[in-house]
Design a protein around this motif. Structure first.
Motif, PDB file in Angstrom:
ATOM      1  N   ARG A 192       1.555   4.114  12.578  1.00 36.58           N
ATOM      2  CA  ARG A 192       2.787   3.363  12.825  1.00 36.58           C
ATOM      3  C   ARG A 192       3.391   2.880  11.506  1.00 36.58           C
ATOM      4  NH1 ARG A 192       0.902  -0.509  17.906  1.00 36.58           N
ATOM      5  NH2 ARG A 192       0.982   1.116  19.538  1.00 36.58           N
ATOM      6  N   ARG A 193       2.530   2.423  10.611  1.00 34.76           N
ATOM      7  CA  ARG A 193       3.017   1.913   9.332  1.00 34.76           C
ATOM      8  C   ARG A 193       3.711   3.021   8.538  1.00 34.76           C
ATOM      9  NH1 ARG A 193       1.899  -2.556   6.255  1.00 34.76           N
ATOM     10  NH2 ARG A 193       2.220  -2.324   4.015  1.00 34.76           N
ATOM     11  N   ALA A 252       7.582   3.011   7.434  1.00 28.15           N
ATOM     12  CA  ALA A 252       7.940   3.212   6.026  1.00 28.15           C
ATOM     13  C   ALA A 252       9.007   4.286   5.908  1.00 28.15           C
ATOM     14  CB  ALA A 252       6.699   3.589   5.215  1.00 28.15           C
ATOM     15  N   LEU A 253       8.878   5.354   6.695  1.00 26.48           N
ATOM     16  CA  LEU A 253       9.889   6.421   6.664  1.00 26.48           C
ATOM     17  C   LEU A 253      11.246   5.882   7.103  1.00 26.48           C
ATOM     18  CD1 LEU A 253      10.647   9.411   6.342  1.00 26.48           C
ATOM     19  CD2 LEU A 253      10.074   9.713   8.768  1.00 26.48           C
ATOM     20  N   ALA A 254      11.264   5.023   8.121  1.00 27.32           N
ATOM     21  CA  ALA A 254      12.533   4.435   8.569  1.00 27.32           C
ATOM     22  C   ALA A 254      13.199   3.669   7.433  1.00 27.32           C
ATOM     23  CB  ALA A 254      12.282   3.512   9.761  1.00 27.32           C
ATOM     24  N   ALA A 255      12.394   2.966   6.646  1.00 28.49           N
ATOM     25  CA  ALA A 255      12.961   2.245   5.500  1.00 28.49           C
ATOM     26  C   ALA A 255      13.482   3.216   4.442  1.00 28.49           C
ATOM     27  CB  ALA A 255      11.894   1.328   4.893  1.00 28.49           C
ATOM     28  N   LEU A 256      12.791   4.339   4.227  1.00 29.09           N
ATOM     29  CA  LEU A 256      13.191   5.294   3.193  1.00 29.09           C
ATOM     30  C   LEU A 256      14.418   6.109   3.595  1.00 29.09           C
ATOM     31  CD1 LEU A 256       9.659   6.599   2.116  1.00 29.09           C
ATOM     32  CD2 LEU A 256      11.153   5.037   0.865  1.00 29.09           C
ATOM     33  N   VAL A 279       3.210   8.765   1.016  1.00 26.32           N
ATOM     34  CA  VAL A 279       2.858   8.115   2.274  1.00 26.32           C
ATOM     35  C   VAL A 279       2.236   9.099   3.260  1.00 26.32           C
ATOM     36  CG1 VAL A 279       3.805   6.927   4.298  1.00 26.32           C
ATOM     37  CG2 VAL A 279       4.585   6.299   1.996  1.00 26.32           C
ATOM     38  N   PHE A 280       2.801  10.327   3.319  1.00 20.30           N
ATOM     39  CA  PHE A 280       2.353  11.315   4.305  1.00 20.30           C
ATOM     40  C   PHE A 280       1.492  12.374   3.611  1.00 20.30           C
ATOM     41  CE2 PHE A 280       6.146   9.458   6.107  1.00 20.30           C
ATOM     42  CZ  PHE A 280       5.806   9.274   7.448  1.00 20.30           C
ATOM     43  N   VAL A 304       6.455   0.024   2.245  1.00 21.09           N
ATOM     44  CA  VAL A 304       6.311   1.192   1.377  1.00 21.09           C
ATOM     45  C   VAL A 304       5.341   0.876   0.242  1.00 21.09           C
ATOM     46  CG1 VAL A 304       7.526   2.833  -0.100  1.00 21.09           C
ATOM     47  CG2 VAL A 304       8.666   1.888   1.915  1.00 21.09           C
ATOM     48  N   PRO A 305       4.257   1.636   0.087  1.00 18.79           N
ATOM     49  CA  PRO A 305       3.306   1.377  -1.008  1.00 18.79           C
ATOM     50  C   PRO A 305       3.862   1.841  -2.351  1.00 18.79           C
ATOM     51  CG  PRO A 305       2.654   3.332   0.202  1.00 18.79           C
ATOM     52  CD  PRO A 305       3.836   2.768   0.932  1.00 18.79           C
ATOM     53  N   GLU A 306       3.418   1.203  -3.394  1.00 18.36           N
ATOM     54  CA  GLU A 306       3.808   1.601  -4.750  1.00 18.36           C
ATOM     55  C   GLU A 306       2.945   2.772  -5.204  1.00 18.36           C
ATOM     56  OE1 GLU A 306       5.778   2.274  -6.972  1.00 18.36           O
ATOM     57  OE2 GLU A 306       6.247   0.301  -7.810  1.00 18.36           O
ATOM     58  N   HIS A 307       3.539   3.609  -6.064  1.00 19.58           N
ATOM     59  CA  HIS A 307       2.775   4.720  -6.632  1.00 19.58           C
ATOM     60  C   HIS A 307       3.413   5.122  -7.950  1.00 19.58           C
ATOM     61  CE1 HIS A 307       0.838   8.583  -7.264  1.00 19.58           C
ATOM     62  NE2 HIS A 307      -0.029   8.256  -6.330  1.00 19.58           N
ATOM     63  N   ARG A 308       2.581   5.308  -8.961  1.00 18.73           N
ATOM     64  CA  ARG A 308       3.058   5.804 -10.256  1.00 18.73           C
ATOM     65  C   ARG A 308       1.911   6.525 -10.944  1.00 18.73           C
ATOM     66  NH1 ARG A 308       2.628   0.223 -11.154  1.00 18.73           N
ATOM     67  NH2 ARG A 308       1.059  -0.382 -12.678  1.00 18.73           N
ATOM     68  N   ASN A 309       2.269   7.267 -11.968  1.00 19.78           N
ATOM     69  CA  ASN A 309       1.275   8.006 -12.742  1.00 19.78           C
ATOM     70  C   ASN A 309       0.934   7.187 -13.995  1.00 19.78           C
ATOM     71  OD1 ASN A 309      -0.362   9.849 -13.963  1.00 19.78           O
ATOM     72  ND2 ASN A 309       1.254  11.336 -14.414  1.00 19.78           N
ATOM     73  N   ASP A 310      -0.210   6.512 -13.957  1.00 26.88           N
ATOM     74  CA  ASP A 310      -0.597   5.648 -15.079  1.00 26.88           C
ATOM     75  C   ASP A 310      -1.015   6.432 -16.311  1.00 26.88           C
ATOM     76  OD1 ASP A 310      -0.162   3.239 -13.705  1.00 26.88           O
ATOM     77  OD2 ASP A 310      -2.093   3.448 -12.683  1.00 26.88           O
TER      78      ASP A 310
END
Length: 530
Positions: free
Chosen positions: A18-19, A23-27, A138-139, A198-204
């Protein structure tokens, strides 16, 4: 009676699922806004002209600067999101988009409105690749991700045609600033819910940002888009268009050379070694090329040939929007049964069929023909776009998803610009060669009528009697000839792509299958010798 104790892990899975979809609805919200703002201004042009009195050149910049900046910054912003965080870039871009919309709504002068639209383009350029890359984050399940990107594509397709409809409704009750103010509450909702969903994601692991590559990329894309824009107005091989095409080529070559030696390049060129990635970029670019040109002519056909008001024309295009959205969503279901190559073949075939139907449009009473042809075309192209975008995004490592998404979106924007330029040039040539002007018409009016169908209709309004009717009929026939010829050329291109792209998208044999094939061939050769 037996009671079953719920499995805590199952409850957690349902909650996580569901989450993801929340999140997709927000995006999807920012995608809808960015797409709408590419077309929402069309109906507001007369109101802006009356209020701000811009020159013809300023009016063109008001309309075009948003798309120019958006296209030019996509690659830069996609790579930046990989480095600083995609959600962070999304929220920053959304904030800028909202503030710029407020500034545009209350612009006191044409120059101010142009600057505000440019800022909206900067914000829009952060939203598109960020949303696609975050969907990739997310997916993780391929089937879920394909459905999510299908919904993302449906929102993008729907927003493009929804823009004029929303603009027409707002302008019926409010002034022209309302077409920008409508963005603000949506942005506020996005800023409120995105950090929670929406979770954060980056390439550190990535280092500094490639500023020189960013500058070269921006300049090359802007020069190319500007050349195509001028090509649509004065011919693709006009002096201005040709000069900027040459400049874009030089800058692009410089960018490629610079990226080869850059320590942290904007584009991972190893992706282009993957057959499916290249096929996906090709399909996205040429799919938008096939869709944009005929759609541009379709809007003019409804208004100038069938004499509809702008709002009525926009409402008649709603079935095309629904067909386009359906194509994107149904494709994600069908591909699970038919496989990617076969589903793409169906998409290209639908697009080719739609363009073939459109190529039969008569100069009078062709509403049913263009609605059927446009609906088939929309459903086919969004099928192609949805599945090809998924291939492009999935081909890249998750830490480079932003840059890969930006490449897909840049291909889409350039395909749209190229479609308008090439279709516009072809249509203009055929219009001018097919137009038959009344002999008694003064030379100045003949030159004006030969420019566009709209100009010819305006000239005919200054005439009376048979000459006016003859000019209108000839202009509409000449315009329709250009429209249908462009559609026929597009149909041929779709047929070629229906064969090429599915072949490129065919599954690659696994290493085990490859080794088995080699072993079988070796055994066959030994047996033949014996």
């Amino acid at each position: 009676m037996r009671y079953t104790v719920p499995d805590p892990e199952d409850a957690q899975d349902v909650q996580a699922t569901r989450r993801r979809w929340f999140a997709l609805a927000a995006l999807v919200l920012p995608v809808l806004l960015v797409s709408m703002d590419l077309s929402v201004l069309y109906l507001a042009v007369p109101h802006i002209s009356a209020d701000l009195t811009p020159s013809s050149s300023q009016m063109l910049w008001i309309l075009d600067i948003y798309g120019f900046v958006l296209a030019g910054l996509l690659i830069v912003m996609g790579s930046l999101g990989d480095r600083i965080g995609r959600r962070r870039l999304l929220l920053a871009g959304a904030s800028l988009f909202g503030v710029a919309s407020l500034l545009a709504a209350f612009a006191p002068s044409p120059e101010f409105l142009i600057a505000a639209r440019a800022l909206m383009g900067v914000g829009g350029a952060t939203l598109m690749p960020s949303t696609l890359a975050l969907i990739r984050n997310v997916f993780h399940d391929p089937e879920e991700r394909t459905r999510a990107i299908g919904l993302w594509t449906a929102a993008f397709a729907g927003g493009g045609v929804l823009g004029p409809v929303v603009g027409g409704v707002l302008l019926s009750y409010f002034d022209w600033g309302s077409v920008f103010l409508i963005n603000v509450p949506v942005i506020v909702i996005l800023l409120a819910i995105a950090p929670k969903l929406v979770p954060e994601h980056r390439n550190d692991e990535q280092g500094g940002f490639d500023l020189l590559g960013a500058a070269l990329s921006l300049a090359a894309v802007l020069a190319f888009v500007y050349a195509l824009k001028k090509g649509a107005e004065a011919g693709i091989w006009s002096a201005t268009s040709g000069s900027f095409l040459l400049l874009s080529l030089i800058l692009s070559l410089g960018f490629l050379v610079q990226q080869r030696s850059a320590r942290q390049p904007l584009i991972d060129f190893t992706l282009f070694r993957r057959r499916k990635f290249v096929a996906g970029i090709l399909a996205v670019t040429l799919g938008m090329l096939a869709l944009t040109g005929p759609t541009m002519y379709l809007a003019q056909y409804l208004q100038l040939v069938l004499s509809m008001s702008p709002l009525a024309a926009a409402l008649w295009m709603v079935p095309l929007t629904l067909a386009s959205m359906a194509g994107a969503m149904v494709a994600t279901i069908v591909v699970a049964r038919w496989g990617l190559p076969r589903t793409l073949f169906v998409g290209f075939s639908l697009a080719a069929g739609g363009l073939t139907v459109t190529a039969t449009t008569p100069p009078q009473d062709g509403l049913a023909v263009v609605l059927i042809g446009g609906s088939l075309l929309g459903a086919g192209v969004t099928t192609i776009m949805s599945l090809s975008t998924d291939v492009v995004v999935a081909a890249a490592p998750i830490e480079r998803a932003g840059a890969a998404s930006a490449l897909s979106e840049t291909g889409s924007e350039l395909g749209a610009a190229l479609g308008i330029a090439l279709t516009g040039t072809l249509g203009t040539v055929i219009y001018r060669t097919s137009l038959s002007l009344p002999t008694e018409l003064p030379e100045a009016l003949q030159e004006a009528a030969a420019q566009t169908l709209g100009a010819a209709i305006s000239v005919s309004d200054t005439l009376t009697g048979p000459a006016a009717d003859a000019l209108r009929l000839s202009a509409r026939q000449a315009f329709t000839a250009g429209f249908t010829t462009a559609a026929a050329v597009g149909a041929i291109m779709m047929v070629v792509l229906a064969l090429l792209v599915p072949w490129l998208m065919r599954p690659s044999p696994s290493k085990r299958e490859l080794h088995s094939t080699v072993a079988i061939e070796a055994t066959t050769k030994i047996s033949a010798k014996e």
